[in-house]
Design a protein around this motif. Structure first.
Motif, PDB file in Angstrom:
ATOM      1  N   ARG A 140     -38.502  14.978 -21.547  1.00  0.00           N
ATOM      2  CA  ARG A 140     -37.055  14.781 -21.983  1.00  0.00           C
ATOM      3  C   ARG A 140     -37.004  15.985 -22.975  1.00  0.00           C
ATOM      4  NH1 ARG A 140     -36.757   9.023 -24.386  1.00  0.00           N
ATOM      5  NH2 ARG A 140     -38.855   9.254 -24.972  1.00  0.00           N
ATOM      6  N   ALA A 200     -52.483  11.919 -16.597  1.00  0.00           N
ATOM      7  CA  ALA A 200     -51.411  13.125 -16.475  1.00  0.00           C
ATOM      8  C   ALA A 200     -51.772  13.869 -15.254  1.00  0.00           C
ATOM      9  CB  ALA A 200     -51.151  13.767 -17.778  1.00  0.00           C
ATOM     10  N   ARG A 258     -26.743  15.291 -18.208  1.00  0.00           N
ATOM     11  CA  ARG A 258     -25.364  14.837 -18.466  1.00  0.00           C
ATOM     12  C   ARG A 258     -25.060  14.205 -19.939  1.00  0.00           C
ATOM     13  NH1 ARG A 258     -26.013  11.322 -14.458  1.00  0.00           N
ATOM     14  NH2 ARG A 258     -27.213   9.913 -15.845  1.00  0.00           N
ATOM     15  N   ARG A 259     -26.288  13.323 -20.321  1.00  0.00           N
ATOM     16  CA  ARG A 259     -26.418  12.992 -21.597  1.00  0.00           C
ATOM     17  C   ARG A 259     -26.613  14.057 -22.607  1.00  0.00           C
ATOM     18  NH1 ARG A 259     -27.511   8.672 -24.924  1.00  0.00           N
ATOM     19  NH2 ARG A 259     -29.221   8.691 -26.245  1.00  0.00           N
ATOM     20  N   GLU A 299     -51.427  23.432 -18.962  1.00  0.00           N
ATOM     21  CA  GLU A 299     -52.619  23.948 -18.256  1.00  0.00           C
ATOM     22  C   GLU A 299     -53.118  25.055 -19.540  1.00  0.00           C
ATOM     23  OE1 GLU A 299     -54.346  23.000 -16.114  1.00  0.00           O
ATOM     24  OE2 GLU A 299     -55.793  24.512 -15.608  1.00  0.00           O
ATOM     25  N   GLY A 338     -38.871  19.180 -15.262  1.00  0.00           N
ATOM     26  CA  GLY A 338     -38.517  17.816 -15.069  1.00  0.00           C
ATOM     27  C   GLY A 338     -39.260  16.923 -15.465  1.00  0.00           C
ATOM     28  N   ARG A 339     -40.276  17.233 -16.216  1.00  0.00           N
ATOM     29  CA  ARG A 339     -41.483  16.297 -16.675  1.00  0.00           C
ATOM     30  C   ARG A 339     -40.999  15.570 -17.943  1.00  0.00           C
ATOM     31  NH1 ARG A 339     -47.204  17.752 -17.369  1.00  0.00           N
ATOM     32  NH2 ARG A 339     -46.420  19.743 -18.264  1.00  0.00           N
ATOM     33  N   LEU A 345     -51.180  12.012 -27.450  1.00  0.00           N
ATOM     34  CA  LEU A 345     -50.003  12.488 -26.915  1.00  0.00           C
ATOM     35  C   LEU A 345     -48.726  12.107 -27.578  1.00  0.00           C
ATOM     36  CD1 LEU A 345     -50.657  12.622 -23.170  1.00  0.00           C
ATOM     37  CD2 LEU A 345     -51.395  14.324 -24.685  1.00  0.00           C
ATOM     38  N   GLN A 378     -32.423   6.517 -30.592  1.00  0.00           N
ATOM     39  CA  GLN A 378     -32.903   7.844 -30.376  1.00  0.00           C
ATOM     40  C   GLN A 378     -34.104   7.471 -28.816  1.00  0.00           C
ATOM     41  OE1 GLN A 378     -32.342  10.686 -31.502  1.00  0.00           O
ATOM     42  NE2 GLN A 378     -30.957   9.650 -32.718  1.00  0.00           N
ATOM     43  N   GLY A 386     -43.696  13.691 -10.242  1.00  0.00           N
ATOM     44  CA  GLY A 386     -44.098  14.190 -11.237  1.00  0.00           C
ATOM     45  C   GLY A 386     -43.663  14.251 -12.836  1.00  0.00           C
ATOM     46  N   ARG A 387     -42.789  13.178 -12.668  1.00  0.00           N
ATOM     47  CA  ARG A 387     -42.128  12.970 -14.171  1.00  0.00           C
ATOM     48  C   ARG A 387     -43.020  12.389 -15.204  1.00  0.00           C
ATOM     49  NH1 ARG A 387     -36.814  10.770 -14.723  1.00  0.00           N
ATOM     50  NH2 ARG A 387     -37.502   9.280 -13.119  1.00  0.00           N
ATOM     51  N   ALA A 433     -32.847  12.420 -21.388  1.00  0.00           N
ATOM     52  CA  ALA A 433     -33.597  12.416 -20.111  1.00  0.00           C
ATOM     53  C   ALA A 433     -32.778  13.116 -18.828  1.00  0.00           C
ATOM     54  CB  ALA A 433     -33.896  10.959 -19.734  1.00  0.00           C
ATOM     55  N   ASP A 434     -31.632  13.359 -19.239  1.00  0.00           N
ATOM     56  CA  ASP A 434     -30.688  13.982 -18.186  1.00  0.00           C
ATOM     57  C   ASP A 434     -29.779  15.150 -18.620  1.00  0.00           C
ATOM     58  OD1 ASP A 434     -28.231  12.542 -18.360  1.00  0.00           O
ATOM     59  OD2 ASP A 434     -29.545  10.816 -17.839  1.00  0.00           O
ATOM     60  N   ALA A 447     -29.812  13.374 -30.457  1.00  0.00           N
ATOM     61  CA  ALA A 447     -30.236  12.461 -29.375  1.00  0.00           C
ATOM     62  C   ALA A 447     -31.392  13.125 -28.430  1.00  0.00           C
ATOM     63  CB  ALA A 447     -29.024  12.094 -28.390  1.00  0.00           C
ATOM     64  N   VAL A 448     -32.072  11.903 -28.010  1.00  0.00           N
ATOM     65  CA  VAL A 448     -33.122  12.522 -26.919  1.00  0.00           C
ATOM     66  C   VAL A 448     -32.483  12.385 -25.785  1.00  0.00           C
ATOM     67  CG1 VAL A 448     -35.465  11.750 -26.231  1.00  0.00           C
ATOM     68  CG2 VAL A 448     -34.926  11.420 -28.430  1.00  0.00           C
ATOM     69  N   GLU A 478     -55.057  19.557 -22.444  1.00  0.00           N
ATOM     70  CA  GLU A 478     -54.687  19.682 -21.015  1.00  0.00           C
ATOM     71  C   GLU A 478     -54.159  18.646 -20.282  1.00  0.00           C
ATOM     72  OE1 GLU A 478     -58.513  19.873 -18.459  1.00  0.00           O
ATOM     73  OE2 GLU A 478     -59.214  18.875 -20.219  1.00  0.00           O
ATOM     74  N   GLU A 479     -53.666  17.546 -20.787  1.00  0.00           N
ATOM     75  CA  GLU A 479     -52.685  16.426 -20.366  1.00  0.00           C
ATOM     76  C   GLU A 479     -51.234  17.103 -20.343  1.00  0.00           C
ATOM     77  OE1 GLU A 479     -53.639  12.421 -20.400  1.00  0.00           O
ATOM     78  OE2 GLU A 479     -55.264  12.886 -21.918  1.00  0.00           O
ATOM     79  N   VAL A 483     -40.526  11.050 -28.934  1.00  0.00           N
ATOM     80  CA  VAL A 483     -41.285   9.763 -29.688  1.00  0.00           C
ATOM     81  C   VAL A 483     -41.044   9.816 -31.332  1.00  0.00           C
ATOM     82  CG1 VAL A 483     -43.280   8.488 -30.265  1.00  0.00           C
ATOM     83  CG2 VAL A 483     -42.699   9.526 -27.791  1.00  0.00           C
ATOM     84  N   GLU A 523     -31.626   6.052 -18.034  1.00  0.00           N
ATOM     85  CA  GLU A 523     -32.541   7.389 -18.414  1.00  0.00           C
ATOM     86  C   GLU A 523     -33.725   7.280 -17.446  1.00  0.00           C
ATOM     87  OE1 GLU A 523     -32.709   8.465 -22.528  1.00  0.00           O
ATOM     88  OE2 GLU A 523     -31.485   6.818 -23.112  1.00  0.00           O
TER      89      GLU A 523
END
Lengths: 444, 444
Positions: B247, A163, B166-167, B16, B244-245, B137, A133, A244-245, B163-164, B160-161, B12-13, B144, A13
């Motif tokens: 999940r 960030a 596929r998952r 924008e 892409g930043r 954050l 999770q 940038g991730r 990241a890609d 599920a969480v 802002e983190e 989280v 991941e």
């Protein structure tokens, strides 16, 4: 009691996997009678026989299962391999239709929680809910680390989690203005390979980072922002943030510090101190000494209690498994936490198995461990040859004398060598033995 | 006792900033005698006079400070504005050289921790260490959230969480195969605007998401992956992950559920239940009812105790501030947690100030609160006009009868209206009053 041990690696991941199945064979150290070991490749039989001869586990009682190749081949246990229907049938078969009593994995991955679910025994994996999770990722985030460590009151180097380059620029300039170099860390870097140092002067010893970048005072701004610093961030931001991730940690770098860890095992029952040690770098990780040498009582206390508080914070969220808290001890003697690693680390099998189980009670009393990454210039053609040379020279670890060299890992074809751990009464003796052993593996 | 209240907004983190200074004027509700309010724009004096007339705070005792415009202008309190040297001089001046006793911010931002540091009173901001390392954050991350909620044993919808893609594909197909629609959530979305529903059938009521996408059974795969699902993810992955930043949360969607929250105040002393309520959507947030209506004892207990466990998990890491735990109650009566919001939410000023302070003891006993987002079709030219019409019609909140409409926020020029909150003995009466009040703001 049937346990399933999973030799997985760094989570896919976070990063597209690229393992060779070499490093995770250290799983064999954790094996106990009757365990089922799931590995990406069939382990070297000679390594397995050697490890079990030292741990006292009966080799014949172990079952090894290697799932069919996955989407990236055979090097790592990707999620697709752990979910392979044929593999699951074979695993259930080995379990004889019973649930596993315990599932232990090197990496606290959601894929392992899904494996526990597929086997019908989620309760065999402590922290199943949290890990399922993808909570395990939080244990490898340097950004989350800084928040949690600050939150539980563990001492940290000055710094910030950034960030955006604007915020990074401000904090880097601020720390440089204070007269210190700065270390920048990728959120999910490992082995110091995701770190870089930025300094106003070139005289900073490079340790724990891949490179040092010197920005002159004019470049890096005084009381603000300089063109050189901005250009550096423009150039490196993409690398620092993995495209940038992720966020970037900006931290005051303390030159000439020594680096230590205190590692905990977090379970439903609480946080147990596993072990502690020193990590040496030149500039990337090169050696480890366990237990932690040269700390005074206050420093050791700060290391262990800070690590425990951090562990308890993560445990309260639901994390279960191994967590190593890393700290530097500055030349002024301050203990400052720098990151954590929530997984079975490169230290875990050393202190927990080689130390406590192979060496036994004397570990930390009359015996220390020195692990050495296979040095450049040393060479041996195979695991068997390495072991033979150690045995024939009398330098192989001897359970009678509780001294000698332990081969920690399977053969690494790239490095043409093996990881070694020297067991001796003190560091001086271990270093002396290392010199003698070196002659077995060098032409000179 | 001098407090500094900071009317900041979404970090802002994460995004924008694009605020107009409208929403954060709700900070005025929290003001007590002698407080210093830091706001992005000068608040409407009429709104301030109105709010303080209801809370009993002396308007004349309040000091309002607006830092010079920042890098994005005047709409929001960006970090540069909170660090502006002239602003800091003015703020120190108002503090008369004393440290602030308490700093309260709408958003638990690192910039607020840095403000506390610049004022020389980090201890005035609880959780200063954690927040200073951008830990705040974590309280807005849906990824989280799922790990922590599962980790502390709060019930969750299946999911599920990811990241890609596929998952994500695997888990979406799995849940669709189980016969349920799926809700996909951006990690840091808010106001349901970062959510989308994916379904095999079009008959799913759209609530808590911006749109529904129907993928036929052939499209979305049976027992696996379909071309339509893959195409959907190809198309939307960039949006779902904010380029892409982040999940993505994949979650079973329970149609016809009702949505509730239990909100806690996390401090050094522990976790205090602030309030609870229902959130209504059509399809985006439209109304809130406080306290939470129509829950049986077991459901309310699950909501409050689950929220408390989640809060205690975050508190153990170092988080301090407000945390709202959101849950749905399914048609079958199950309580399942769906996200949290670690900040002063759109509910906080309502239950905490309008409820407990303005209405007082009767709140939740003989009085309920119905907040309504200004309906399409209603129109009023100004805050003053809205208030005048309410007063002249006898519908303005009356402290004697403890009934009537409270204007919650400053005038919103875009919506041509204000947020209203109806105080009555039950929901039926509040809805009846809303109908009557509607006539004041519609042509009909």
């Amino acid at each position: 009691m049937v346990r399933v041990l999973v030799g997985n690696d760094w989570s896919e991941e976070l990063e597209e996997p690229a393992g060779t199945g070499w490093a995770v064979q250290r799983l064999a150290w954790f094996a106990e009678d009757g365990d089922i070991l799931v590995l990406p490749v069939r382990p070297e039989e000679e390594f397995l026989a050697y490890v079990t001869s030292l741990t006292g586990t009966r080799r014949a009682s172990l079952r090894i299962l290697v799932p069919p190749p996955g989407r990236v081949g055979t090097g790592v246990l990707t999620a697709d391999r752990l979910a392979d229907p044929g593999f699951l049938v074979a695993l259930r078969d080995l379990l004889g239709g019973q649930p596993a009593d315990e599932i232990f994995a090197l990496w606290p991955d959601a894929a392992v929680a899904e494996l526990a679910g597929a086997l019908g025994c989620p309760e065999a994996l402590q922290g199943h809910g949290f890990l399922g999770q993808s909570g395990g990722l939080l244990g490898s985030s340097k950004a989350v680390f800084r928040a949690v460590a600050a939150g539980v009151g563990a001492p940290l180097p000055d710094g910030a989690v950034c960030a955006d380059p604007r915020r990074a620029e401000l904090h880097i300039a601020r720390i440089l203005d204070d007269g210190s170099p700065v270390i920048l860390k990728q959120d999910y870097g490992s082995g110091s390979d995701g770190n870089e140092i930025v300094s106003r002067t070139p005289d900073v010893p490079l340790r724990g980072a891949r490179q040092i970048r010197v920005l002159g005072a004019a470049d890096s701004g005084s009381g603000g922002v300089g063109a050189g610093l901005r250009a550096y961030l423009d150039e490196r931001w993409d690398w620092l943030t993995a495209g940038g991730r992720h966020r970037v940690v900006v931290e005051r770098y303390h030159p000439d510090s020594r680096a230590y860890f205190a590692e905990f095992w977090l379970s439903d029952d609480g946080c147990r101190l596993g072990g502690h040690g020193e990590m040496q770098y030149r500039p990337l990780p090169d050696a480890q000494v366990m237990p932690a040498p040269d700390l005074d009582e206050r420093q050791l206390h700060t290391l262990v209690e800070g690590g425990r508080r951090i562990s308890e914070g993560l445990r309260a969220m639901g994390y279960r498994g191994v967590l190593s808290a890393d700290a530097v001890v500055t030349p002024a003697g301050e203990v400052l936490f720098t990151e954590y690693n929530g997984r079975a680390t490169g230290s875990t099998h050393i202190y927990e198995i080689v130390g406590k189980r192979v060496v036994g009670e004397g570990f930390g009393r009359d015996r220390i461990l020195l692990e050495r990454v296979w040095p450049t210039g040393w060479e041996v053609p195979s695991f068997g040859a390495a072991l033979r040379r150690l045995r024939e020279s009398g330098h192989a670890y001897d359970p009678e004398t509780r001294r000698g060299a332990v081969v920690l890992a399977a053969y690494h074809p790239g490095r043409k060598g093996v990881m070694l751990c020297f067991v001796d009464e003190d560091l001086e003796s271990a270093l002396h033995r290392e010199q003698l052993v070196g002659k077995l593996f060098t032409a000179g």
